[in-house]
Scaffold this motif. Structure first.
Motif, PDB file in Angstrom:
ATOM      1  N   PHE A  34       0.801  -1.225   0.000  1.00  0.00           N
ATOM      2  CA  PHE A  34       0.000   0.000   0.000  1.00  0.00           C
ATOM      3  C   PHE A  34       0.832   1.272   0.000  1.00  0.00           C
ATOM      4  N   GLY A  35       2.149   1.181   0.160  1.00  0.00           N
ATOM      5  CA  GLY A  35       2.993   2.359   0.065  1.00  0.00           C
ATOM      6  C   GLY A  35       2.921   3.255   1.284  1.00  0.00           C
ATOM      7  N   ASP A  36       3.644   4.367   1.217  1.00  0.00           N
ATOM      8  CA  ASP A  36       3.836   5.233   2.375  1.00  0.00           C
ATOM      9  C   ASP A  36       2.572   5.927   2.847  1.00  0.00           C
ATOM     10  N   ASP A  37       1.564   6.058   1.997  1.00  0.00           N
ATOM     11  CA  ASP A  37       0.391   6.859   2.342  1.00  0.00           C
ATOM     12  C   ASP A  37      -0.664   6.093   3.136  1.00  0.00           C
ATOM     13  N   ARG A  38      -0.508   4.783   3.284  1.00  0.00           N
ATOM     14  CA  ARG A  38      -1.500   4.000   4.031  1.00  0.00           C
ATOM     15  C   ARG A  38      -1.145   4.039   5.503  1.00  0.00           C
ATOM     16  N   ASP A  39      -2.092   4.455   6.333  1.00  0.00           N
ATOM     17  CA  ASP A  39      -1.781   4.687   7.739  1.00  0.00           C
ATOM     18  C   ASP A  39      -2.930   4.230   8.623  1.00  0.00           C
ATOM     19  N   SER A  40      -2.573   3.617   9.755  1.00  0.00           N
ATOM     20  CA  SER A  40      -3.519   3.276  10.826  1.00  0.00           C
ATOM     21  C   SER A  40      -4.726   2.524  10.309  1.00  0.00           C
ATOM     22  N   ASP A  41      -4.491   1.425   9.624  1.00  0.00           N
ATOM     23  CA  ASP A  41      -5.594   0.645   9.075  1.00  0.00           C
ATOM     24  C   ASP A  41      -5.410  -0.812   9.481  1.00  0.00           C
ATOM     25  N   LEU A  42      -6.457  -1.418   9.989  1.00  0.00           N
ATOM     26  CA  LEU A  42      -6.408  -2.824  10.387  1.00  0.00           C
ATOM     27  C   LEU A  42      -7.047  -3.649   9.294  1.00  0.00           C
ATOM     28  N   ILE A  43      -6.265  -4.477   8.596  1.00  0.00           N
ATOM     29  CA  ILE A  43      -6.790  -5.243   7.466  1.00  0.00           C
ATOM     30  C   ILE A  43      -6.553  -6.738   7.641  1.00  0.00           C
ATOM     31  N   GLY A  44      -6.572  -7.199   8.879  1.00  0.00           N
ATOM     32  CA  GLY A  44      -6.435  -8.632   9.104  1.00  0.00           C
ATOM     33  C   GLY A  44      -5.022  -9.084   9.356  1.00  0.00           C
ATOM     34  N   THR A  45      -4.044  -8.167   9.235  1.00  0.00           N
ATOM     35  CA  THR A  45      -2.661  -8.555   9.488  1.00  0.00           C
ATOM     36  C   THR A  45      -2.027  -7.724  10.578  1.00  0.00           C
ATOM     37  N   GLY A  46      -2.494  -6.558  10.803  1.00  0.00           N
ATOM     38  CA  GLY A  46      -1.910  -5.698  11.814  1.00  0.00           C
ATOM     39  C   GLY A  46      -2.154  -4.248  11.474  1.00  0.00           C
ATOM     40  N   VAL A  47      -1.738  -3.349  12.344  1.00  0.00           N
ATOM     41  CA  VAL A  47      -1.910  -1.923  12.117  1.00  0.00           C
ATOM     42  C   VAL A  47      -0.832  -1.453  11.154  1.00  0.00           C
ATOM     43  N   ILE A  48      -1.261  -0.804  10.065  1.00  0.00           N
ATOM     44  CA  ILE A  48      -0.327  -0.271   9.081  1.00  0.00           C
ATOM     45  C   ILE A  48      -0.040   1.184   9.420  1.00  0.00           C
ATOM     46  N   LYS A  49       1.227   1.522   9.538  1.00  0.00           N
ATOM     47  CA  LYS A  49       1.639   2.895   9.798  1.00  0.00           C
ATOM     48  C   LYS A  49       2.619   3.298   8.709  1.00  0.00           C
ATOM     49  N   ASN A  50       2.238   4.295   7.907  1.00  0.00           N
ATOM     50  CA  ASN A  50       3.060   4.728   6.775  1.00  0.00           C
ATOM     51  C   ASN A  50       3.433   3.556   5.874  1.00  0.00           C
ATOM     52  N   GLY A  51       2.469   2.671   5.656  1.00  0.00           N
ATOM     53  CA  GLY A  51       2.676   1.537   4.764  1.00  0.00           C
ATOM     54  C   GLY A  51       3.422   0.376   5.373  1.00  0.00           C
ATOM     55  N   VAL A  52       3.743   0.441   6.655  1.00  0.00           N
ATOM     56  CA  VAL A  52       4.603  -0.559   7.300  1.00  0.00           C
ATOM     57  C   VAL A  52       3.868  -1.207   8.469  1.00  0.00           C
ATOM     58  N   ILE A  53       4.084  -2.515   8.636  1.00  0.00           N
ATOM     59  CA  ILE A  53       3.584  -3.229   9.804  1.00  0.00           C
ATOM     60  C   ILE A  53       4.787  -3.643  10.650  1.00  0.00           C
ATOM     61  N   ASP A  54       4.789  -3.266  11.924  1.00  0.00           N
ATOM     62  CA  ASP A  54       5.874  -3.628  12.837  1.00  0.00           C
ATOM     63  C   ASP A  54       5.608  -5.000  13.440  1.00  0.00           C
ATOM     64  N   VAL A  55       6.585  -5.884  13.308  1.00  0.00           N
ATOM     65  CA  VAL A  55       6.443  -7.247  13.811  1.00  0.00           C
ATOM     66  C   VAL A  55       7.761  -7.711  14.428  1.00  0.00           C
ATOM     67  N   GLU A  56       7.687  -8.802  15.145  1.00  0.00           N
ATOM     68  CA  GLU A  56       8.857  -9.623  15.486  1.00  0.00           C
ATOM     69  C   GLU A  56       8.508 -11.023  15.021  1.00  0.00           C
ATOM     70  N   ALA A  57       9.008 -11.377  13.842  1.00  0.00           N
ATOM     71  CA  ALA A  57       8.601 -12.625  13.195  1.00  0.00           C
ATOM     72  C   ALA A  57       9.808 -13.519  12.975  1.00  0.00           C
ATOM     73  N   HIS A  58       9.613 -14.808  13.235  1.00  0.00           N
ATOM     74  CA  HIS A  58      10.627 -15.821  12.961  1.00  0.00           C
ATOM     75  C   HIS A  58      10.087 -16.743  11.866  1.00  0.00           C
ATOM     76  N   LEU A  59      10.833 -16.854  10.768  1.00  0.00           N
ATOM     77  CA  LEU A  59      10.428 -17.672   9.632  1.00  0.00           C
ATOM     78  C   LEU A  59      11.430 -18.813   9.476  1.00  0.00           C
ATOM     79  N   ILE A  60      10.938 -20.037   9.568  1.00  0.00           N
ATOM     80  CA  ILE A  60      11.795 -21.226   9.505  1.00  0.00           C
ATOM     81  C   ILE A  60      11.270 -22.130   8.403  1.00  0.00           C
ATOM     82  N   ASN A  61      12.166 -22.554   7.507  1.00  0.00           N
ATOM     83  CA  ASN A  61      11.762 -23.399   6.395  1.00  0.00           C
ATOM     84  C   ASN A  61      12.868 -24.393   6.079  1.00  0.00           C
TER      85      ASN A  61
END
Length: 420
Positions: free
Chosen positions: A189-216
């Motif tokens: 969604f780019g830099d202009d998307r802010d404070s929106d909950l779309i099923g993954t988390g709160v988007i702030k300036n197009g970014v979702i802050d997480v602490e994620a571990h991906l193992i494959n």
């Protein structure tokens, strides 16, 4: 950001190609300056028209956008290197669609907002059968576009990337081990998307802050297929209640039956539950596929289930979900009732060696088995001279009154791409 600015940025990105050194590969170099200047340039541009018609009060959407990228990969010095890639998305046809950031909410959504950004920027190391990256990067574990859990959402014009440390090792025979720690998801969604909950988390300036571990982990030494195991642990800093962990196992292959026929199969199971403050009840995922390949043609029948109980459902928030449950994108986020999808896919080369894909989906909810509609998808794509691709694509979703939250939706695309 004005259209003049974004279009000028695209032009500038393209013109820079002539000022940078281009080599066949970013190979090992003998000095820092050789590594810095002896790398390779990459460039791509994709122009696309997308139309969306829905049986509701929204106006039909018409979007003509261009995505362009310019990247530079340095040579390697003692195994170390770097890569940077700029990305620009420009609307060339007027705001007759809802990009999710342009305020045109009376139109149907085409989620391709304007913008220019650093798409990737990372330091890397290659050595001892290991590749490590630190910085903004794409992360995928399966061939495109089938990134079920972790993907770059390559169908949208603004790709998804991750601010992460990732490492991949192939020291063991026929084995690939991968791990990534992610602390930011740079959304489509780019830099202009802010404070929106779309099923993954709160988007702030197009970014979702997480602490994620991906193992494959993948093992391809079996005579009949590939075995894959994975664990994806997602903690959302601004929406802990939806944090989840997913563990799964997949077996897939295409063993030969004789000189002209191959059996195609997939069996996969995963379980998703709460993690680090999450509140979801555990839900399961199932995939079974069976088909055959013959003289360049593939036909397969698939059955995919993402469970739901009316409150919680199995979700894949970091995947390239456009490739699943139909191209009309009606189930990008799994409904709370879950979804069951039985679908037939046929793939083959037709005139001028163009690739044809035809798929038909029949949907039901997992809870109560309500009829959730059906969809027909057709695409035709041709790549020539390795660098040029043109294609057309169509999706027709028909809703059903038993599951009334969705409406009939038609989408159509025409696109062309150049990539070096």
């Amino acid at each position: 950001m004005s259209k003049f600015y974004t279009f000028s940025a695209t032009t500038l990105m393209a013109s820079l190609i002539g000022t940078l050194p281009i080599t066949a590969a970013a190979a090992e170099k003998d000095s820092f300056m050789e590594a810095l200047t002896g790398g390779k340039v990459s460039f791509s541009a994709r122009a696309r028209y997308e139309s969306v018609k829905q049986d509701n009060d929204l106006k039909d959407a018409d979007a003509f956008t261009v995505r362009s990228t310019l990247g530079y990969e340095t040579g390697r010095l003692n195994g170390f290197g770097a890569f940077v890639e700029f990305e620009n998305v420009t609307d060339l046809g007027g705001d007759n669609y809802n990009s999710t950031t342009n305020g045109e909410t009376e139109y149907s959504v085409v989620a391709d907002p304007d913008g220019t950004e650093v798409n990737q920027a990372y330091l890397s190391y290659q050595g001892f059968d290991t590749v490590a990256k630190f910085g903004r990067q794409q992360i995928t574990y399966r061939d495109a576009p089938f990134h079920r859990y972790i993907g770059n959402v390559l169908w949208r014009q603004n790709h998804q990337t991750f601010d992460a440390f990732s490492i991949q090792n192939t020291s063991l025979p026929d084995t690939q081990l991968s791990y990534a720690f992610v602390n930011k998801i740079n959304t489509i969604f780019g830099d202009d998307r802010d404070s929106d909950l779309i099923g993954t988390g709160v988007i702030k300036n197009g970014v979702i802050d997480v602490e994620a571990h991906l193992i494959n982990a993948q093992y391809s030494g079996l005579p009949f297929g590939k075995l894959e195991g994975y664990g994806y642990l997602l903690e959302y800093e601004d929406a802990e209640v939806i944090s989840s962990k997913t563990f799964g196992l997949r077996l897939s292959g295409a063993p030969a039956i004789n000189d002209s026929w191959n059996l195609v199969y997939t069996a996969e199971y995963a379980r998703q539950s709460d993690y680090k403050g999450g509140t979801m009840d555990a839900q399961n995922y199932y995939l079974a596929e069976l088909g055959a390949k013959h003289k360049g043609w593939l036909a397969k029948l698939s059955y995919e289930v993402l469970e739901g109980d009316g409150t919680d459902s199995f979700k894949t928030p970091l995947g390239t979900n456009h490739a699943f449950q139909g191209w009309a994108d009606q189930f990008l986020t799994t409904p709370d009732q879950g979804i069951k999808d039985i679908y037939l896919t046929v793939v083959g080369n037709v005139f001028w060696d163009a690739k044809l894909i035809v798929s038909y989906h029949d949907f039901k909810t997992d809870e109560d088995s309500l009829d959730a509609g059906n969809e027909l998808d057709i695409s035709l794509e041709k790549t020539f001279n390795q660098h040029y691709t043109v294609g057309v694509k169509y999706a027709d979703y028909k809703a059903d009154n038993e599951f009334p939250s969705l409406v009939d939706t038609e989408k159509f695309w025409v696109y062309g791409q150049v990539k070096f």
